[in-house]
Design a protein around this motif. Structure first.
Motif, PDB file in Angstrom:
ATOM      1  N   ILE A  60       4.743  64.208 112.195  1.00  0.00           N
ATOM      2  CA  ILE A  60       5.573  64.659 111.073  1.00  0.00           C
ATOM      3  C   ILE A  60       6.871  63.861 111.009  1.00  0.00           C
ATOM      4  O   ILE A  60       7.316  63.450 109.931  1.00  0.00           O
ATOM      5  CB  ILE A  60       5.869  66.166 111.202  1.00  0.00           C
ATOM      6  N   ALA A  61       7.483  63.634 112.176  1.00  0.00           N
ATOM      7  CA  ALA A  61       8.745  62.891 112.215  1.00  0.00           C
ATOM      8  C   ALA A  61       8.575  61.459 111.721  1.00  0.00           C
ATOM      9  O   ALA A  61       9.541  60.849 111.240  1.00  0.00           O
ATOM     10  CB  ALA A  61       9.302  62.884 113.638  1.00  0.00           C
ATOM     11  N   ALA A  62       7.373  60.901 111.832  1.00  0.00           N
ATOM     12  CA  ALA A  62       7.129  59.540 111.351  1.00  0.00           C
ATOM     13  C   ALA A  62       6.724  59.526 109.876  1.00  0.00           C
ATOM     14  O   ALA A  62       7.125  58.634 109.122  1.00  0.00           O
ATOM     15  CB  ALA A  62       6.035  58.879 112.190  1.00  0.00           C
ATOM     16  N   ILE A  63       5.941  60.520 109.449  1.00  0.00           N
ATOM     17  CA  ILE A  63       5.413  60.525 108.091  1.00  0.00           C
ATOM     18  C   ILE A  63       6.471  60.903 107.057  1.00  0.00           C
ATOM     19  O   ILE A  63       6.489  60.360 105.948  1.00  0.00           O
ATOM     20  CB  ILE A  63       4.194  61.474 107.994  1.00  0.00           C
ATOM     21  N   VAL A  64       7.366  61.834 107.397  1.00  0.00           N
ATOM     22  CA  VAL A  64       8.376  62.270 106.417  1.00  0.00           C
ATOM     23  C   VAL A  64       9.243  61.100 105.941  1.00  0.00           C
ATOM     24  O   VAL A  64       9.388  60.882 104.728  1.00  0.00           O
ATOM     25  CB  VAL A  64       9.233  63.420 106.981  1.00  0.00           C
ATOM     26  N   ILE A  69      10.717  56.776 101.900  1.00  0.00           N
ATOM     27  CA  ILE A  69      10.941  55.359 101.607  1.00  0.00           C
ATOM     28  C   ILE A  69       9.868  54.816 100.661  1.00  0.00           C
ATOM     29  O   ILE A  69      10.176  54.086  99.705  1.00  0.00           O
ATOM     30  CB  ILE A  69      10.980  54.552 102.918  1.00  0.00           C
ATOM     31  N   SER A  70       8.611  55.168 100.891  1.00  0.00           N
ATOM     32  CA  SER A  70       7.527  54.693 100.027  1.00  0.00           C
ATOM     33  C   SER A  70       7.688  55.214  98.602  1.00  0.00           C
ATOM     34  O   SER A  70       7.497  54.468  97.633  1.00  0.00           O
ATOM     35  CB  SER A  70       6.173  55.134 100.592  1.00  0.00           C
ATOM     36  N   LEU A 125       5.575  52.675 110.385  1.00  0.00           N
ATOM     37  CA  LEU A 125       5.162  51.442 109.732  1.00  0.00           C
ATOM     38  C   LEU A 125       3.741  51.536 109.189  1.00  0.00           C
ATOM     39  O   LEU A 125       3.449  51.039 108.091  1.00  0.00           O
ATOM     40  CB  LEU A 125       5.274  50.266 110.708  1.00  0.00           C
ATOM     41  N   TYR A 126       2.851  52.184 109.945  1.00  0.00           N
ATOM     42  CA  TYR A 126       1.468  52.313 109.500  1.00  0.00           C
ATOM     43  C   TYR A 126       1.315  53.289 108.345  1.00  0.00           C
ATOM     44  O   TYR A 126       0.330  53.226 107.602  1.00  0.00           O
ATOM     45  CB  TYR A 126       0.578  52.745 110.671  1.00  0.00           C
ATOM     46  N   GLY A 127       2.283  54.201 108.188  1.00  0.00           N
ATOM     47  CA  GLY A 127       2.165  55.195 107.125  1.00  0.00           C
ATOM     48  C   GLY A 127       2.674  54.737 105.775  1.00  0.00           C
ATOM     49  O   GLY A 127       2.403  55.375 104.755  1.00  0.00           O
ATOM     50  N   LEU A 128       3.387  53.627 105.723  1.00  0.00           N
ATOM     51  CA  LEU A 128       4.029  53.206 104.473  1.00  0.00           C
ATOM     52  C   LEU A 128       3.032  52.803 103.384  1.00  0.00           C
ATOM     53  O   LEU A 128       3.153  53.243 102.233  1.00  0.00           O
ATOM     54  CB  LEU A 128       4.978  52.034 104.751  1.00  0.00           C
ATOM     55  N   LEU A 129       2.073  51.956 103.723  1.00  0.00           N
ATOM     56  CA  LEU A 129       1.221  51.335 102.701  1.00  0.00           C
ATOM     57  C   LEU A 129       0.413  52.343 101.875  1.00  0.00           C
ATOM     58  O   LEU A 129       0.474  52.293 100.638  1.00  0.00           O
ATOM     59  CB  LEU A 129       0.301  50.294 103.335  1.00  0.00           C
ATOM     60  N   PRO A 130      -0.369  53.249 102.477  1.00  0.00           N
ATOM     61  CA  PRO A 130      -1.162  54.166 101.640  1.00  0.00           C
ATOM     62  C   PRO A 130      -0.293  55.035 100.733  1.00  0.00           C
ATOM     63  O   PRO A 130      -0.662  55.290  99.580  1.00  0.00           O
ATOM     64  CB  PRO A 130      -1.921  55.016 102.673  1.00  0.00           C
ATOM     65  N   ILE A 131       0.844  55.501 101.251  1.00  0.00           N
ATOM     66  CA  ILE A 131       1.706  56.361 100.445  1.00  0.00           C
ATOM     67  C   ILE A 131       2.301  55.574  99.281  1.00  0.00           C
ATOM     68  O   ILE A 131       2.324  56.056  98.138  1.00  0.00           O
ATOM     69  CB  ILE A 131       2.825  56.975 101.317  1.00  0.00           C
TER      70      ILE A 131
END
Length: 244
Positions: A60-64, A69-70, A125-131
Motif C-alpha cells: 500500500i505504501a508503494a502503490i498510493v 504520480i501516475s 517504480l513497477y507500479g507506475l506504468l499500468p496505472i
C-alpha cells in the motif's frame, strides 16, 4: 445464481485466509506431510499475521504514491497544455520496467540500506506504468459528444475534469491499479532478501531449510491475498462503471 455463488466463494476464501492467520496451528495436520521429519510444519520464527500485515502495508505504501504520480502525469499530458510532455512522462513511468526487481533492490541497497526502503522503491517504480497507461486511456477515451456537452453547459476545465472526465475514466483507472497491486503483492516477496518484513520471509526460510510446508504457506497466502484484492477492486470497478 452465479453472482451468489461467486459471493460465497469470495467470502469463503477470505474466511479461510483469516482462519489460517488467526489460528495457523489448526492447519498443522494438512501441512505436516510437506515438512521434513522433525521440522515444524507451521512457520514459527514470526507471527504469520504480523508478516501478512507488514506485507500489505509495504504494498500500500508503494502503490498510493504511484497512483498519485501516475494520475497527475496522465492528467497533465491529457490537457492541450501538457500534451508535449507525453514522451517524457512515458519515459519516466517506464523506468521501473527497464530493470528487473532484483536489480532495483541491488541498486537501492547501497543508497538507502537494508530493510523496507529498497522494496518500497522497487514496488513504486513497477507500479507506475499500468496505472499511468490506464489513466491516460480513460481520460483520452472520452466520447467527443460528452466533452462537447460539458463545454456547452458552461463548465470550466477543472469542472469538466472533476465532474465528468475522472468519474467516467474511473473504471479504466481502477483496472490499472488492480494490475499494479497484483504485481506489487508478488514482487514484495523478494523484498525479504534485503531484510524487509513480509511473506517472502516464510518462502525464503522454506527454501533454505528444504521445508515445503513453509514455501506453501508463504506462496498460498500471497496468492490468496492477490485474488482477494484483485477481485475486490474488480467489484469496485464494476460499481464505478454502472454509476458512470
Amino acid at each position: 445464481m452465479r453472482r451468489l455463488a461467486g459471493l460465497f466463494l469470495r467470502l469463503g476464501l477470505l474466511a479461510l485466509v483469516l482462519a489460517f492467520l488467526l489460528a495457523p496451528s489448526a492447519f498443522r495436520p494438512l501441512l505436516e506431510p510437506f515438512a521434513p521429519e522433525g521440522a515444524p510444519a507451521i512457520y514459527d520464527r514470526a507471527s504469520l499475521l504480523s508478516l501478512t500485515v507488514s506485507h500489505l502495508l509495504i504494498v500500500i505504501a508503494a502503490i498510493v504514491p504511484a497512483i498519485l504520480i501516475s494520475l497527475g502525469l496522465a492528467i497533465l499530458v491529457s490537457r492541450p497544455v501538457g500534451a508535449e510532455f507525453l514522451p517524457l512522462s512515458r519515459a519516466i513511468v517506464n523506468i521501473g520496467q527497464t530493470f528487473p526487481p532484483v536489480a532495483v533492490l541491488a541498486l537501492a541497497v547501497p543508497v538507502v540500506g537494508f530493510g523496507t526502503w529498497p522494496t518500497l522503491i522497487a514496488l513504486f517504480l513497477y507500479g507506475l506504468l499500468p496505472i499511468f497507461e490506464n489513466a491516460l486511456a480513460g481520460l483520452t477515451g472520452l466520447r467527443p459528444s460528452v466533452a462537447e456537452a460539458a463545454r456547452g453547459s458552461g463548465m470550466t476545465g477543472t469542472q469538466r475534469l472533476v465532474q465528468v472526465e475522472l468519474p467516467l475514466a474511473l473504471p479504466v483507472m481502477i483496472e490499472g491499479v488492480r494490475i499494479s497491486l497484483v504485481i506489487a503483492l508478488s514482487t514484495a516477496t523478494i523484498g525479504s532478501t534485503v531484510a524487509a518484513k513480509g511473506l517472502g520471509e516464510v518462502i525464503i526460510a522454506g527454501l533454505n531449510s528444504s521445508n515445503l510446508a513453509f514455501v506453501l504457506q508463504g506462496g498460498l497466502l500471497t496468492g490468496a491475498l492477490a485474488v482477494i484484492l484483485y477481485d475486490g477492486l474488480g467489484q469496485v470497478a464494476r460499481l464505478a462503471d454502472r454509476r458512470g
